[in-house]
Design an enzyme around this catalytic site. Structure first.
Site, PDB file in Angstrom:
ATOM      1  N   SER A 194       0.808  -1.010   0.194  1.00  0.00           N
ATOM      2  CA  SER A 194       0.056  -0.053   0.190  1.00  0.00           C
ATOM      3  C   SER A 194       0.847   1.193   0.015  1.00  0.00           C
ATOM      4  O   SER A 194       1.823   1.460  -0.890  1.00  0.00           O
ATOM      5  CB  SER A 194      -0.929   0.049   1.145  1.00  0.00           C
ATOM      6  OG  SER A 194      -2.055   0.922   1.104  1.00  0.00           O
ATOM      7  N   ASP A 435      -9.133  -5.052  -5.659  1.00  0.00           N
ATOM      8  CA  ASP A 435      -8.675  -3.840  -5.009  1.00  0.00           C
ATOM      9  C   ASP A 435      -8.740  -2.691  -5.664  1.00  0.00           C
ATOM     10  O   ASP A 435      -8.419  -2.282  -6.696  1.00  0.00           O
ATOM     11  CB  ASP A 435      -7.155  -4.089  -4.381  1.00  0.00           C
ATOM     12  CG  ASP A 435      -6.535  -2.812  -3.856  1.00  0.00           C
ATOM     13  OD1 ASP A 435      -7.416  -2.229  -3.082  1.00  0.00           O
ATOM     14  OD2 ASP A 435      -5.471  -2.986  -3.891  1.00  0.00           O
ATOM     15  N   HIS A 460      -6.385  -6.253  -1.730  1.00  0.00           N
ATOM     16  CA  HIS A 460      -5.259  -5.113  -1.057  1.00  0.00           C
ATOM     17  C   HIS A 460      -4.188  -5.882  -0.402  1.00  0.00           C
ATOM     18  O   HIS A 460      -4.306  -6.449   0.644  1.00  0.00           O
ATOM     19  CB  HIS A 460      -6.012  -4.176  -0.328  1.00  0.00           C
ATOM     20  CG  HIS A 460      -5.026  -2.792  -0.269  1.00  0.00           C
ATOM     21  ND1 HIS A 460      -4.741  -2.103  -1.250  1.00  0.00           N
ATOM     22  CD2 HIS A 460      -4.612  -2.158   0.803  1.00  0.00           C
ATOM     23  CE1 HIS A 460      -4.145  -1.034  -0.807  1.00  0.00           C
ATOM     24  NE2 HIS A 460      -3.893  -1.089   0.395  1.00  0.00           N
TER      25      HIS A 460
END
Length: 502
Positions: A194, A435, A460
């Protein structure tokens, strides 16, 4: 007495920040970047105690400001890093410069990441790798200025809180570790998810002498400066729900008008408050709508096995039709309960004074300006990202303006294939197409060694979480296998090059 006053002032500061966000006209409910579903650690010390004894904690005397020569720039703070020596073959003269795997901490304490990020420990034995985890400045126990209260006090102390300082922290610690353990020629692979995935990719680009390669999981490095359409995130949320259940999708689409209808009636907000079991009476309909948007976004972003939150949520919505109380908003609330569990209240719970809430707000109000908006093609009410409003609200909070073009100026992003295909090397951009943040990710190979790996059903950061032989689907196993083989190839070529020059 002085301590009590300081604590009160600190809580008042956080309350002011969060309260300001709640009444803001700008789109501040941007979904958080996190590989661990945004878990906020209430007591990191308890979690630390559960981590294997193989992990040893160290502190590095880190420079406050790497990019200035003013006297105050030479101030230092203690930055935490953790090492696992269990699998390491050693540096020079031991196992031919065994590799070092490094996890780059992001916008939370390092404790939670160590317990759930499995890519390093799952593959350490195969590579005889040293494992290093470095905490991001201003999070966890890596706090400048002596205390979190002082570090987050105002824009002057927060000014050292940015990604460029963070990746330079990582470089300084890594070079120190390589020298300390006689590992000058040990290849380093940095790993992040991320926001941490963005840091990993940027680290490889900015510090190629410190890292041989990078695995950037679910890193939306193109969600800046309108490179990615503003509605990319919520378009994928919409697609995820529609693919899970057409009736669920249609119910959500119809619910917004129902909320506005109730809110416009006498005592309508009171009725909505009771229907959704809010923790406090609703002030307006937007409070409920913002909450539901983030519930749906969270389910889509972390729609992973074995529970698959989107399916759970839609199961609640569709299943409510079998009961007697089957109006649209009762169905929506049933979906919330299915997703969040049976709680005493929802929507506007007591304020959580967490380091992540306050820290991430500063990051998005300074450099991490991701223009996520909603147009009229999704299942949500239109809510475009208005940069001017966003800037005004950030100035009200901190007294300084965001720099919405800084990320693309400092790291790049436009024409990424044209720019990086002859410059960059050894980066894996991994994404799961379920995601929503994959809309801002790199989904096509840039060159032979800057590679995009994506899975149709992935979510994710799923590839870097701890492997589970009982529940991991075959496509996830194959994704991880492909990543490991690519990294093996990088390291093998590096050893050949090292042998040639020695």
């Amino acid at each position: 007495m002085h301590s009590s006053i300081a604590s009160y002032q600190w809580l008042l500061y956080i309350f002011t920040v969060i309260s300001s966000l709640q009444v803001s006209a700008a789109r501040f409910n941007i979904p958080r970047l996190s590989p661990t579903r945004g878990t906020i650690l209430q007591n990191p010390e308890i979690l630390s105690a559960t981590i294997s004894k193989d992990f040893q904690t160290f502190y590095y005397n880190q420079t406050l400001d790497h990019f200035n020569y003013r006297p105050e720039s030479y101030s230092t703070f203690q930055q935490r890093y953790v090492i696992n020596f269990k699998y390491w073959g050693g540096g020079a003269g031991a196992d031919a410069n065994a590799p070092i795997f490094v996890y780059l901490g992001a916008e939370e304490s390092l404790d939670g990441d160590i317990s759930v990020i499995g890519f390093l420990t799952d593959n350490a034995a195969r590579f005889n790798a040293l494992l290093v985890y470095i905490e991001h400045r201003y999070y966890g126990k890596s706090i400048p200025f002596g205390s979190r209260k002082e570090a987050l006090k105002n824009a002057s102390t927060l000014g050292y809180f940015n990604s460029a300082q963070a990746i330079t922290d990582y470089a300084e610690i890594l070079l120190y570790i390589k020298e300390k353990y006689n590992a000058r020629h040990s290849p380093v692979i940095v790993i992040g998810g991320s926001y941490g995935g963005m840091l990993a990719a940027w680290f490889r680009l900015k510090y190629p002498h410190a890292a041989l390669g990078a695995l950037a999981s679910s890193a939306p490095i193109l969600y800046f400066d309108d490179i990615t359409p503003q509605n990319g995130y919520y378009s994928i949320v919409t697609r995820d729900f529609r693919e899970a259940s057409e009736t669920c999708y249609e119910t959500i689409m119809k619910s917004w008008a129902e909320i506005e209808k109730f809110a416009s009636e006498p005592d309508g907000l009171s009725i909505l408050s009771k229907k959704f079991r809010t923790c406090k009476p609703l002030k307006d309909s937007y409070e409920l709508e913002d909450y539901l948007e983030l519930v749906y976004a969270d389910a889509a972003q972390y729609n992973q096995p074995p529970k698959y939150p989107v399916n759970m949520l839609c199961g609640g919505i569709d299943g409510a039709a079998l009961g007697t109380d089957n109006d649209i908003l009762s169905k929506i609330f049933a979906g919330v309960v299915a997703s969040k569990g049976n709680k005493t209240c929802y929507v506007n719970p007591p304020i959580n004074e967490s380091e992540t809430t306050v820290g991430y707000r500063w990051q998005t109000c300074s450099e991490m300006v991701m223009p996520i908006g909603i147009d009229n093609t999704t299942m949500f009410p239109p809510d475009p990202f208005e940069l001017s409003n966003y800037i005004d609200d950030c100035k009200k909070l901190y007294g300084v303006s965001p720099r919405p073009h800084w990320v693309t100026t400092y790291y790049g992003g436009y024409d990424i294939k044209l720019i990086l295909q002859r410059f960059a090397s050894n980066i894996i951009f991994s994404n799961g197409l379920r995601d929503p943040y994959s809309s801002g990710g790199v989904l096509e190979d840039i060159s032979e060694s800057v590679i995009a790996i994506h899975t149709v059903n992935g979510s994710h950061c799923l590839d870097i979480l701890r492997a589970n032989q009982d529940s991991d689907p075959d496509w996830l196993v194959m994704q991880r296998k492909a990543e490991v083989e690519i990294i093996e190839g990088w390291i093998s070529k590096y050893y050949d090059d090292l042998k040639a020059v020695q």
